[in-house]
Design an enzyme around this catalytic site. Sequence first.
Site, PDB file in Angstrom:
ATOM      1  N   CYS A  20      -9.133 -29.369  26.601  1.00  0.00           N
ATOM      2  CA  CYS A  20      -8.040 -30.300  26.856  1.00  0.00           C
ATOM      3  C   CYS A  20      -7.938 -30.634  28.345  1.00  0.00           C
ATOM      4  CB  CYS A  20      -6.746 -29.729  26.277  1.00  0.00           C
ATOM      5  SG  CYS A  20      -5.543 -31.004  25.914  1.00  0.00           S
ATOM      6  N   GLU A  61      -9.377 -23.366  19.709  1.00  0.00           N
ATOM      7  CA  GLU A  61      -8.938 -21.967  19.580  1.00  0.00           C
ATOM      8  C   GLU A  61      -7.940 -21.766  18.439  1.00  0.00           C
ATOM      9  OE1 GLU A  61      -8.194 -24.021  22.054  1.00  0.00           O
ATOM     10  OE2 GLU A  61      -6.256 -23.616  22.992  1.00  0.00           O
ATOM     11  N   HIS A 110      -7.950 -28.520  20.847  1.00  0.00           N
ATOM     12  CA  HIS A 110      -7.832 -27.063  21.022  1.00  0.00           C
ATOM     13  C   HIS A 110      -8.523 -26.321  19.877  1.00  0.00           C
ATOM     14  CE1 HIS A 110      -4.908 -27.018  24.352  1.00  0.00           C
ATOM     15  NE2 HIS A 110      -4.539 -28.198  23.848  1.00  0.00           N
TER      16      HIS A 110
HETATM   17  N1  GLN Z   1      -1.708 -32.179  30.533  1.00  0.00           N
HETATM   18  C1  GLN Z   1      -2.741 -32.776  29.756  1.00  0.00           C
HETATM   19  C2  GLN Z   1      -2.219 -33.863  28.844  1.00  0.00           C
HETATM   20  O1  GLN Z   1      -1.070 -33.921  28.531  1.00  0.00           O
HETATM   21  C3  GLN Z   1      -3.495 -31.744  28.951  1.00  0.00           C
HETATM   22  C4  GLN Z   1      -2.660 -31.028  27.967  1.00  0.00           C
HETATM   23  C5  GLN Z   1      -3.301 -29.780  27.456  1.00  0.00           C
HETATM   24  O2  GLN Z   1      -4.195 -29.254  28.078  1.00  0.00           O
HETATM   25  N2  GLN Z   1      -2.850 -29.273  26.350  1.00  0.00           N
HETATM   26  O3  GLN Z   1      -2.999 -34.698  28.417  1.00  0.00           O
END
Ligand code: GLN
Length: 538
Positions: A380, A515, A513
Amino acid sequence: MARYIFVTGGVVSSLGKGLSSASLAYLLQSRGYKVRLRKLDPYLNVDPGTMSPFQHGEVFVTDDGAETDLDLGHYERFSGVTAKKTDNITTGKIYSDVLKKERKGQYLGKTVQVIPHITDRIKEFIKHDTSKEDFVICEIGGIVGDIESLPFVEAIRQFSNDIGKKNALFIHLTLVPYLKASDEIKTKPTQHSVKELRSIGIQPDIIICRSERPIPLDHRKKISLFCNVDIKNVIETVDVKTIYEAPISFFNQKLDIQVLNYFKLKSKKPANLNPWKKITKITLNTKRHVNIAIIGKYVELKDAYKSLDEALTHGGISNNLKVNLVRIDSEKLKVSEIKNKLKNVSGILIPGGFGKRGTEGKIEAIRYARKNKIPFLGICYGMQMAIIEFARNQLKIKKATSSEFDKVGVHIIGLMHEWEKSGRKVKGTDKDLGGTMRLGSYDAILKDKSKIRDVYKSRLIKERHRHRYEVDISYKEKFEKKGLIFSGLSPDHKLPEIIELKNHPWFIGVQFHPEFKSRPLNPHPLFSSFIKAAKNHR
Ligand code: GLN
């Protein structure tokens, strides 16, 4: 009709109610029953989405896009059952539902009260969408005696009356401390906690006693006598060396059998503990290991990256080795220290994150991984930082940045509605993405002959998202010319989902994600592959 099992806690929090509930779910499933797990959280936040990981640990995301308590992660990992939005509720959500109804005049002028209106709403939540389950395990957050948990405890008391006591079972998890100075095990805190529970109308049917060392029979008898619970239902749970031993330990203590006996049910098939035995053995006995650096903002708090830590361990299990996590605080990471701090690691991982603090350290670490051909996984925010690093250093767009933390600069990462405002037509998926989080499961299409395709062995994948910002697809060609491939895209080809480097042994960034979907008995391919690459590094 489903049978309901309520799990409360006493004496202190963090005794492992979540893990106990999840282990019981596994055992009941393994014996042929269908189980659902739910968590009732007493705090006033409407959901944990806005809570700091420092305060509350990780926010776990479900397929259907709910931001939930991290215990739901335990539930999924141990039971294999995919959690839903409706499996986690907080006091805040209950109150906001009731107040909304009140504003609409739906209480027809009645005085709205904790009993019956709040408790009725809690009971509705417990029962909702459970008709096809054999068992519903409901964990009540916090401990008995907390002011906040009172309405929940009252609601489960009423609930058991409503459905009949033979269809509801109360499990109370307490602490049985060992006092070193007097070399004694103490049952008094348990007695007091059960007294507290009984004073609000609940007699536990099973007591699970968490203890540092085995509890002698005479002490268990004492608990049985004072707490009015059959001795067979005083179950001890002694600290385990790895959490994967928990289902085995509860099986040995016959927790599942006692639960079935209570409901007068028979086991449909023998419980299968072999997979847990196998991974416990690997976890405890493997000598070989790899060092993986996690560079993030919340590394000091263990639970902040709970699912990630777990997924990396699962990746180790599938490669028959231990994963040592080297936690590096991105805010404290000085550029000059990077080489030294990363010299002994075989893999670098940048997890999800928010906000500016610590970004420069992360970007430098990514550059180090890229140049030194160290396996890298960006999740992410980690993928977004990898894009910025490559744009600055390889595409020579020195001002490349994200609008999340820089007002000025070249916004290769930004909000879709910002791009729309500037006159560009962008249409993502059919959900509203403008300024809100993209949450839950979304499809991605993987490019033929890419590394990621090799990892997943599938063209279409579904992974969970939790982010606002997106990589601007219009830069795709520029990146690809220099060797950074957009190897996974949303089905409409508008949103980059996965990036990878051509001339690097293992460098992958994912917008989602992975995970959240890794399970000890079914490790996620991305983590298995990452750990394998780390194993083969140097
Ligand atoms: N801050 C980033 C976004 O909002 C990544 C978010 C995250 O890593 N979950 O796109």
